[in-house]
Write a protein that holds these residues in place. Sequence first.
Motif, PDB file in Angstrom:
ATOM      1  N   ARG A 188       0.776  -1.168   0.059  1.00 50.25           N
ATOM      2  CA  ARG A 188       0.018  -0.121   0.015  1.00 50.25           C
ATOM      3  C   ARG A 188       0.833   1.176  -0.053  1.00 50.25           C
ATOM      4  O   ARG A 188       2.122   1.461   0.449  1.00 50.25           O
ATOM      5  CB  ARG A 188      -1.001  -0.076   1.183  1.00 50.25           C
ATOM      6  CG  ARG A 188      -1.869  -1.215   1.253  1.00 50.25           C
ATOM      7  CD  ARG A 188      -3.015  -1.222   0.410  1.00 50.25           C
ATOM      8  NE  ARG A 188      -3.918   0.180   0.643  1.00 50.25           N
ATOM      9  CZ  ARG A 188      -4.889   0.318   1.314  1.00 50.25           C
ATOM     10  NH1 ARG A 188      -5.269  -0.831   1.687  1.00 50.25           N
ATOM     11  NH2 ARG A 188      -5.515   1.356   1.529  1.00 50.25           N
ATOM     12  N   ALA A 189       0.162   2.528  -0.346  1.00 48.00           N
ATOM     13  CA  ALA A 189       1.029   3.815  -0.464  1.00 48.00           C
ATOM     14  C   ALA A 189       2.177   3.834  -0.941  1.00 48.00           C
ATOM     15  O   ALA A 189       2.952   3.977  -0.185  1.00 48.00           O
ATOM     16  CB  ALA A 189       0.694   4.070   1.260  1.00 48.00           C
ATOM     17  N   GLN A 190       2.239   3.657  -2.241  1.00 48.36           N
ATOM     18  CA  GLN A 190       3.601   3.542  -2.886  1.00 48.36           C
ATOM     19  C   GLN A 190       3.742   4.959  -3.601  1.00 48.36           C
ATOM     20  O   GLN A 190       2.662   5.613  -3.785  1.00 48.36           O
ATOM     21  CB  GLN A 190       3.765   2.543  -3.824  1.00 48.36           C
ATOM     22  CG  GLN A 190       3.458   0.997  -3.146  1.00 48.36           C
ATOM     23  CD  GLN A 190       5.033   0.852  -2.186  1.00 48.36           C
ATOM     24  OE1 GLN A 190       6.085   0.853  -2.700  1.00 48.36           O
ATOM     25  NE2 GLN A 190       4.387   0.802  -1.071  1.00 48.36           N
ATOM     26  N   GLU A 191       5.082   5.155  -4.120  1.00 41.60           N
ATOM     27  CA  GLU A 191       5.514   6.606  -4.755  1.00 41.60           C
ATOM     28  C   GLU A 191       5.044   7.767  -4.193  1.00 41.60           C
ATOM     29  O   GLU A 191       4.439   8.504  -5.182  1.00 41.60           O
ATOM     30  CB  GLU A 191       4.950   6.010  -6.268  1.00 41.60           C
ATOM     31  CG  GLU A 191       5.409   4.925  -6.836  1.00 41.60           C
ATOM     32  CD  GLU A 191       5.365   4.827  -8.378  1.00 41.60           C
ATOM     33  OE1 GLU A 191       5.222   6.094  -9.059  1.00 41.60           O
ATOM     34  OE2 GLU A 191       5.206   3.541  -8.895  1.00 41.60           O
ATOM     35  N   GLY A 192       4.889   7.772  -2.804  1.00 43.45           N
ATOM     36  CA  GLY A 192       4.578   9.079  -2.240  1.00 43.45           C
ATOM     37  C   GLY A 192       3.146   9.327  -2.066  1.00 43.45           C
ATOM     38  O   GLY A 192       2.754  10.324  -1.629  1.00 43.45           O
TER      39      GLY A 192
END
Length: 676
Positions: A73-77
């Motif tokens: 979850r919650a990747q690349e900022g």
Amino acid sequence: MFDTHVNLLSGTVHTAPSPATSGETLILMPGDGARFEPNMPVTLCPPEVSPRFDNSEIAYVTAVEGRQLTLLRAQEGSLAMPVDAGWQVIAGLTAKSLTDIETVLEGKADRSEIPAPVDISGKADKSYVDSQDGVLTTALDGKVDKQAGKTLSSNDYTNDEKDKLSGIAAGATQNMPDAALRDRATHTGSQPISSVTGLQGALDWKAASSHTHTAANISNFDSAVSANADVAASTSARHTHGNKTVLDNTTASFTTGDKSKLDGVAPGATANDTDANLKSRSNHTGTQAISTVSGLQTALDGKAASGHTHTIANVSGLQTALDAKVASTLLGANNGVATLDAGGKVNQSQLPSITITEVFTVATEAAMVALVADEGDVAIRTDLNKSFIHNGGTAGTAADWSELLTPTAGVSSVNGQTGAVTVSAVPGGGSEGQVLKVVSGVPAWGADNNTTYTAPSQAEAEAGTATTSRTFTAQRVNQAIQALAPVKSVAGKTGAVTLAKADVGLGSVDNTADADKPISTATQTALDGKASTTHTHTAAQVTDFETAVSANTNVTANTAARHSHSNKTVLDATTASFLSADRTKLDGIATGATANSADATLLNRANHTGTQAISTVTGLQTALDGKAASSHTHSIANVTNLQATLDGKVNGTVRITVGTTAPTSPSVNDVWIDVN
């Protein structure tokens, strides 16, 4: 490694992750999970919105199992969003997908940097190079790799030697084998004479190692000293070495035996440990029998076995705690407690049926009564052309069904006909004064040969209440039919009506089986806010926990008399905890083992006990036999170099001291023979 990508791929969330902002698994709608793959970036966003930073989340698919996706979850900022049922899962390129490509392309040559083609005519072709591959491999197999910063030695320095050298710790000394520790020849320090059987008696009859003689004890002393020419000239300048400094600084002999000891240091030898560590029981190895530890067996006999049992009554408060639990036989049972499935929800088999009206078509009353129906379900009786609705009754008879009544203003008959009436079309072409007649069952216009009938008004035709004979025109017949028909339109439609579910207000209803009906978002949200039917609490979550525990009779009665052991005295006398480290130490002591002293302690004769016979000391008896009696004499010939020394001396009175210690208050011409 690049991400996995598939064109035109999306899915809809059926079961949201739990918790919504951090759960790592979700389940897609049926048929939506087939094309998703691991290592695939996806965007999670609400339905029917454009993904933005403040309403969507980027995640990575790490595993796919049927319709279930496992996510990072919650990747690349991106921010973690409260993903819910109905959200979209969209596969596509992300910023990282492009930067990964840019990273790979960085440093690559562009077209302008690619050199011009080189003429390779006359050079070896691929087939020749391939033919030399085996030759080159064979040649390389006999070579060693060149290591940066290293050169080859002219000595054959083997791996065994390197391992041996690497395994010797800094400051390591040679570890003596057990035989060397037992060998008295290697012992240091001293031991009392009394520890060697018979040694004191034998020594009492021998001369001390440092002793003196008077000249009178040497029969030819005067003549020998006088005749020795080297007595006066024997100075230190007459005896020296080129490595004098080295020898002067040497305080111990380095023997062939010492060299053998050094060569005997095995690969991996480590420095001898400190005295404290060698004496510390935590460093000892092996085991010892219980019987070798005084009182241990008795203490262990007073302990419970490692595998032992207690009755519930032996455990304070256990029965009360068990009484507050739900019996396993009540799980999923009638009048019991519902259980949860793998998704943390109550099994559908344990939920009551949700009443959704179903419509059945049957031909008999028996078939209607035999239906498995719920309150509100409808049965259409083709034998009666009537409909019945289930009234919730449980008698199992026709009384469970109530007839649906039709409007009272419906058409009861047409032209005296009832039932399924077929109305023929009114023929055209009639003229004024003609009447509509039926000839051989076919309506036709003709002259009024009989009674003259007046035409009713539209109101009379629609009311259908006139009792006198009238003449009906096609218009009046149509008006009467339209006015008296029980159904004029269905859902705003006329003619041959085909109804869709939206026409009757059921546009949002899916024709699915009860087991496949999804729970609404609002219901799911409400369920997520509830505790599971089987759950636990911490003490902090029970408002009166401390008060209830303090007031519990089992707690207030929990005195020493209620909890004791047969070895109470032993336990009461224990003043320190028995830790895991202590157990390790105890397990590591070999059966019957005693504490090992340090190397120096084992070698030091002062620490040895008991006595030993002279015969156990190699060469000791021979050495004693070769000694002079404590009272004995020597001839000049028995003293090495004495005659030569005497030859160099003049006659006179000269004191000669033979021993290891220089004489005190010597006179001129006195002689000291150092027997060292």
